[in-house]
Write an enzyme that holds these catalytic residues in place. Structure first.
Site, short mmCIF file in Angstrom:
data_model
loop_
_atom_site.label_atom_id
_atom_site.label_comp_id
_atom_site.label_asym_id
_atom_site.label_seq_id
_atom_site.Cartn_x
_atom_site.Cartn_y
_atom_site.Cartn_z
N ARG A 1 30.17 43.49 48.23
CA ARG A 1 28.74 44.01 48.39
C ARG A 1 28.20 43.80 49.65
O ARG A 1 28.51 42.80 50.31
CB ARG A 1 28.04 43.23 47.05
N HIS B 1 31.63 53.48 49.81
CA HIS B 1 32.04 52.83 48.64
C HIS B 1 32.99 53.28 47.96
O HIS B 1 33.01 53.86 46.80
CB HIS B 1 30.73 52.55 47.78
P1 NAP Z 1 36.72 38.12 39.98
O1 NAP Z 1 37.83 38.41 39.24
O2 NAP Z 1 35.51 37.55 39.30
O3 NAP Z 1 36.89 37.36 41.36
C1 NAP Z 1 36.02 36.75 42.18
C2 NAP Z 1 36.45 35.77 43.13
O4 NAP Z 1 35.42 35.31 43.94
C3 NAP Z 1 37.22 34.52 42.51
O5 NAP Z 1 38.21 34.12 42.88
C4 NAP Z 1 35.92 33.38 42.47
O6 NAP Z 1 36.64 32.19 42.47
C5 NAP Z 1 35.56 33.86 43.91
N1 NAP Z 1 34.08 33.33 44.08
C6 NAP Z 1 32.97 33.68 43.35
N2 NAP Z 1 31.88 33.04 43.92
C7 NAP Z 1 32.36 32.21 44.67
C8 NAP Z 1 31.74 31.12 45.62
N3 NAP Z 1 30.47 30.95 45.34
N4 NAP Z 1 32.62 30.37 46.29
C9 NAP Z 1 33.95 30.65 46.51
N5 NAP Z 1 34.57 31.47 45.45
C10 NAP Z 1 33.68 32.39 44.89
O7 NAP Z 1 35.97 39.53 40.75
P2 NAP Z 1 36.97 40.75 41.29
O8 NAP Z 1 37.17 41.58 40.01
O9 NAP Z 1 37.94 40.31 42.09
O10 NAP Z 1 35.69 41.57 42.04
C11 NAP Z 1 35.16 41.11 43.20
C12 NAP Z 1 33.91 41.80 43.69
O11 NAP Z 1 34.66 43.02 44.26
C13 NAP Z 1 33.05 42.35 42.62
O12 NAP Z 1 32.19 41.44 42.12
C14 NAP Z 1 32.78 43.74 43.13
O13 NAP Z 1 31.33 43.22 43.71
C15 NAP Z 1 33.56 44.26 44.20
N6 NAP Z 1 34.22 45.54 44.09
C16 NAP Z 1 34.07 46.36 45.00
C17 NAP Z 1 34.75 47.65 44.64
C18 NAP Z 1 34.55 48.96 45.84
O14 NAP Z 1 34.92 49.92 45.53
N7 NAP Z 1 34.07 48.50 46.94
C19 NAP Z 1 35.47 47.93 43.42
C20 NAP Z 1 35.58 46.82 42.62
C21 NAP Z 1 34.97 45.54 42.77
P3 NAP Z 1 37.14 31.65 41.32
O15 NAP Z 1 38.50 32.54 41.13
O16 NAP Z 1 37.40 30.29 41.49
O17 NAP Z 1 36.34 31.94 40.00
#
Ligand code: NAP
Length: 317
Positions: free
Chosen positions: A232, A280
Site C-alpha cells: 500500500r 496497482h
Molecule cells: P498477510 O498474510 O496478513 O501477511 C502480512 C505479513 O505482514 C505477515 O507476515 C505479518 O506478520 C506482517 N506484518 C504485519 N504487520 C506487521 C508489523 N507491524 N511488523 C512486522 N510485520 C508485520 O497479508 P498478505 O495476504 O500477504 O497481503 C499483504 C498485503 O499485500 C495486503 O494487505 C495488501 O495490502 C497487499 N496486496 C497488494 C496487492 C497488489 O496488487 N498490489 C495484491 C494483494 C495484496 P505475521 O506473519 O507475524 O502476522
C-alpha cells in the site's frame, strides 16, 4: 425493482468499481445464493441482509447494512473496510487465495529480475545510444529483503529462492521458512534493510506500518539498493524515497501502489527517471478463483454456522 430483494438470505455485493465481473463470477460460483448489487437494495431491504461481499467499498456504502452478521472481502488488503465493520463488531473475512499469492510471487520475481539485470540503467543507456555493459552478479550474490512474510511474502520467497536469490524477511511473529533468513522487531527490520540489495514491501497497511519506511529507515538501506512497493502506498514516505533516489543513495524504485489512486496526472512520480510507476497490477484478483473461495466459505457458514478465520481487529490485518 427487478430482484426478490426482501429475501432474508440475499447476499449484498458492495464495491467501488468493476462490479459486473464480480457479480457474474459470484453468481456462477453460488447458484443457490441470491447475490444482489448494492444499488438494487432500498435502505429498508438493506437492513435485512446478513452477509455482504465487498470489494473495497466506501464506508457510506456499507453503513446502510445494519443487520450484517459478517462481511467477506474479495480484496486481500482490508484497511478501508476494517474500521467500519470493527466499530460495529461485525466479523470480517478477507480473501486468502493461493492463485492471488502465486500471481504476486510472479510479480516479485519479474520486478526483481528487472532490477537485478539492470533494465532501468540499460533503458537509459539506450536512449543516449550508450554501449556499456555493466558488471553481472549471479542471483546467489543478491539478497532480496521481504517486508511481510504472510500469504504474499511466502509465495514471493518460494519464487525468489527457486531463481537462486538469497532471501531475508521480516514479520510480526517469529517465522521458520526454509531458506529464508527471517527477522522480527525493530532490530530485525534494521538488519533486513541493511543487508538487502532490494527490499520488497508486502505488508498490510495498519497504524503500525503507516509510513514505516520513513526517512530514517530508508537511510538504513544499502547504498545503491532498490525498493519495490507492492503493498500500500502509505507504507512508504514517498518524499523521503524521492530524496534518497535524487541523492543517489538508492538506485531505483518500482511503485505499484500510491496514497492516492489512480496516481494523479500532475504527480512528479510519473516522470521521475528512477521510479517505475505501475497501476496497482502486481497481483490482480482472478474473479473466478476468488468467487470459488468465497462460495466455499459461505457454504460452510450456511451448513454449520462456522466462519473462516477473521481479520484481527487489534492487529489491523
Ligand atoms: P498477510 O498474510 O496478513 O501477511 C502480512 C505479513 O505482514 C505477515 O507476515 C505479518 O506478520 C506482517 N506484518 C504485519 N504487520 C506487521 C508489523 N507491524 N511488523 C512486522 N510485520 C508485520 O497479508 P498478505 O495476504 O500477504 O497481503 C499483504 C498485503 O499485500 C495486503 O494487505 C495488501 O495490502 C497487499 N496486496 C497488494 C496487492 C497488489 O496488487 N498490489 C495484491 C494483494 C495484496 P505475521 O506473519 O507475524 O502476522
Amino acid at each position: 425493482m427487478p430482484h426478490d430483494v426482501g429475501a432474508k438470505r440475499a447476499i449484498a455485493f458492495v464495491a467501488g468499481h468493476d462490479d459486473q465481473g464480480w457479480i457474474d463470477a459470484l453468481a456462477a460460483a453460488m447458484p443457490h445464493e441470491h447475490i444482489i448489487h448494492n444499488q438494487d437494495f432500498r435502505d429498508e431491504e438493506a437492513a435485512t441482509v446478513q452477509i455482504a461481499i465487498v470489494a473495497n467499498p466506501t464506508p457510506e456504502q456499507l453503513l446502510r447494512y445494519t443487520g450484517l452478521r459478517w462481511v467477506h472481502s474479495v480484496w486481500a488488503g482490508v484497511e478501508r473496510v476494517l474500521p467500519v465493520v470493527a466499530a460495529q463488531k461485525i466479523p470480517l473475512v478477507r480473501l486468502i487465495d493461493p492463485m492471488l499469492a502465486h500471481t504476486m510471487g510472479e510479480a516479485v520475481l519479474a520486478w526483481t529480475l528487472f532490477l537485478h539485470r539492470d533494465m532501468p540503467a540499460y533503458a537509459a543507456q539506450q536512449r543516449q545510444r550508450v554501449w556499456q555493459p555493466r558488471p553481472y552478479r549471479p542471483p546467489g550474490e543478491v539478497t532480496i529483503g521481504l517486508l511481510g512474510l504472510g500469504e504474499m511474502g511466502r509465495a514471493a520467497a518460494v519464487r525468489l529462492l527457486a531463481a537462486g536469490y538469497r532471501v531475508c524477511g521480516w514479520s510480526q511473529s517469529v517465522k521458520k521458512i526454509d531458506g529464508v533468513d527471517a527477522h522480527t522487531g525493530e532490530d530485525g527490520l534494521r538488519q533486513v534493510l541493511q543487508q538487502a540489495d532490494m527490499v520488497v514491501v508486502l505488508l498490510p497497511l495498519t497504524p503500525q506500518t503507516n509510513t514505516l519506511l520513513n526517512a530514517e529507515r530508508l537511510a538504513m538501506l544499502k547504498r545503491g539498493a532498490a525498493l519495490v512497493n507492492f503493498a500500500r502506498g502509505a507504507v512508504v514516505d514517498v518524499d523521503a524515497l524521492v530524496a534518497e533516489l535524487d541523492a543517489g543513495t538508492l538506485s531505483h524504485a518500482v511503485l505499484d501502489v500510491f496514497a492516492t489512486e489512480p496516481l494523479p496526472p500532475e504527480s512528479a512520480l510519473w516522470h521521475h527517471p528512477k521510479i517505475t510507476v505501475l497501476p496497482h497490477v502486481s497481483a490482480p484478483t482472478d474473479h473466478t478463483s476468488a468467487a470459488r473461495i468465497v462460495a466455499a466459505n459461505v457454504a460452510r457458514y450456511r451448513a454449520d454456522g462456522v466462519l473462516p478465520p477473521t481479520v484481527d481487529v487489534m492487529r489491523g490485518y
